[in-house]
Design a protein around this motif. Structure first.
Motif, short mmCIF file in Angstrom:
data_model
loop_
_atom_site.label_atom_id
_atom_site.label_comp_id
_atom_site.label_asym_id
_atom_site.label_seq_id
_atom_site.Cartn_x
_atom_site.Cartn_y
_atom_site.Cartn_z
N LEU A 120 10.42 -2.44 -7.56
CA LEU A 120 9.78 -2.13 -6.29
C LEU A 120 10.82 -1.85 -5.18
O LEU A 120 10.54 -1.36 -4.01
CB LEU A 120 9.31 -3.51 -5.70
N ILE A 121 12.23 -2.30 -5.49
CA ILE A 121 13.24 -1.84 -4.53
C ILE A 121 14.31 -1.43 -5.39
O ILE A 121 14.46 -1.67 -6.57
CB ILE A 121 13.61 -2.82 -3.48
N ARG A 122 15.26 -0.87 -4.97
CA ARG A 122 16.35 -0.35 -5.54
C ARG A 122 17.85 -0.55 -4.73
O ARG A 122 17.79 -0.22 -3.64
CB ARG A 122 16.12 1.34 -5.95
N ALA A 123 18.72 -0.88 -5.71
CA ALA A 123 19.96 -1.29 -4.92
C ALA A 123 20.96 -0.10 -5.34
O ALA A 123 20.82 0.06 -6.58
CB ALA A 123 20.71 -2.57 -5.14
N GLU A 124 21.75 0.18 -4.21
CA GLU A 124 23.17 0.96 -4.87
C GLU A 124 24.24 -0.17 -5.30
O GLU A 124 24.09 -1.40 -5.07
CB GLU A 124 23.45 1.97 -3.89
N ALA B 213 3.74 -8.00 2.62
CA ALA B 213 2.41 -8.06 3.36
C ALA B 213 1.12 -7.67 2.29
O ALA B 213 0.30 -8.18 2.21
CB ALA B 213 2.58 -6.75 4.45
N ALA B 214 1.71 -6.80 1.43
CA ALA B 214 0.85 -6.35 0.33
C ALA B 214 0.23 -7.58 -0.54
O ALA B 214 -0.64 -7.65 -0.96
CB ALA B 214 1.26 -4.93 -0.48
N LEU C 162 -2.66 -8.12 -3.42
CA LEU C 162 -2.55 -7.16 -4.32
C LEU C 162 -1.45 -7.15 -5.20
O LEU C 162 -0.47 -7.91 -5.07
CB LEU C 162 -1.91 -5.95 -3.47
N SER C 163 -1.70 -6.74 -6.75
CA SER C 163 -0.83 -7.00 -7.50
C SER C 163 0.47 -6.23 -7.62
O SER C 163 0.51 -5.11 -6.71
CB SER C 163 -1.69 -6.39 -8.96
N LEU C 164 1.47 -6.43 -8.44
CA LEU C 164 2.67 -5.71 -8.31
C LEU C 164 2.39 -4.31 -8.60
O LEU C 164 3.03 -3.33 -8.19
CB LEU C 164 3.71 -6.50 -9.11
N ALA D 35 -2.93 1.32 3.72
CA ALA D 35 -3.77 0.31 4.10
C ALA D 35 -5.22 0.38 3.62
O ALA D 35 -6.19 -0.24 3.64
CB ALA D 35 -3.52 -0.23 5.45
N ARG D 36 -5.47 1.91 4.09
CA ARG D 36 -7.02 2.14 3.89
C ARG D 36 -7.41 2.04 2.43
O ARG D 36 -8.25 1.55 1.95
CB ARG D 36 -7.30 3.63 4.33
N GLY D 37 -6.30 2.58 1.39
CA GLY D 37 -6.80 2.29 -0.03
C GLY D 37 -6.92 0.72 -0.24
O GLY D 37 -7.65 0.23 -1.18
N PHE D 38 -5.81 0.00 0.35
CA PHE D 38 -5.87 -1.43 -0.21
C PHE D 38 -7.22 -1.98 0.45
O PHE D 38 -7.63 -3.07 -0.08
CB PHE D 38 -4.52 -2.23 0.74
#
Ligand code: FES
Length: 161
Positions: free
Chosen positions: A39-43, A65-66, A71-73, A98-101
């Protein structure tokens, strides 16, 4: 206009995992989990420590928020992957996602409403009868769908009976 002294250090554009944890209110373990989940990436710094762009805060806020709305991962990951170059969601991105959610939430709310109606009929009963309890598994019609209380796992009676 703001000016910088010639020998002043350049503004830091990368933050550590500790700073991200402090700013986002999440534990570092949660941030590492997000990273493992893609979901996130680090350098990595020269010393192999995680470094994040400051914009990661908005991405983390989006994920939180999701998650908060259930909402699932997988869905969150898919939403983030739909953004060009894996960028942090902009306001326009957020509006679109958000519309899709919302559709997803509406479906889950409808499911919960159906479950609540069945639960009302079961309050004070407690039999969880395979033959007669609509909440649990009326007539065991769900047996072909797999083990467990299929209706409590999200399936709806009558949809594929
Ligand atoms: S618990 Fe008895 S009908 Fe559901």
């Amino acid at each position: 206009m703001h000016s910088t002294a010639p020998n002043a250090p350049l503004p830091t554009t990368r933050i550590t995992i500790g700073e991200l944890a402090q700013r986002s209110g999440l534990a570092t373990s949660a941030l590492r989990f997000y990273e493992r989940e893609g979901l996130i990436r680090a350098e990595r710094s020269a010393g192999r420590q995680r470094r994040y762009p400051r914009t990661i805060l908005r991405r983390v806020a989006f994920i939180r928020a999701a998650q908060e709305v259930g909402l699932s991962l997988d869905k969150i990951r898919a939403a983030l992957a739909s953004l060009p170059d894996g960028r942090t969601p902009t306001k326009a991105d957020w509006d679109r996602l958000a519309r899709g959610f919302r559709r997803d939430l509406d479906e889950r709310l409808a499911h919960l409403t159906r479950l609540r109606a069945r639960l009302s009929a079961c309050i004070g009963c407690g039999c969880l009868s395979l033959q007669s309890c609509g909440l649990y598994n009326r007539g065991d019609r769900a047996a072909t769908r797999g083990p467990g209380a299929r209706y409590l796992l999200g399936e709806v009676p009558g949809e594929s009976d």
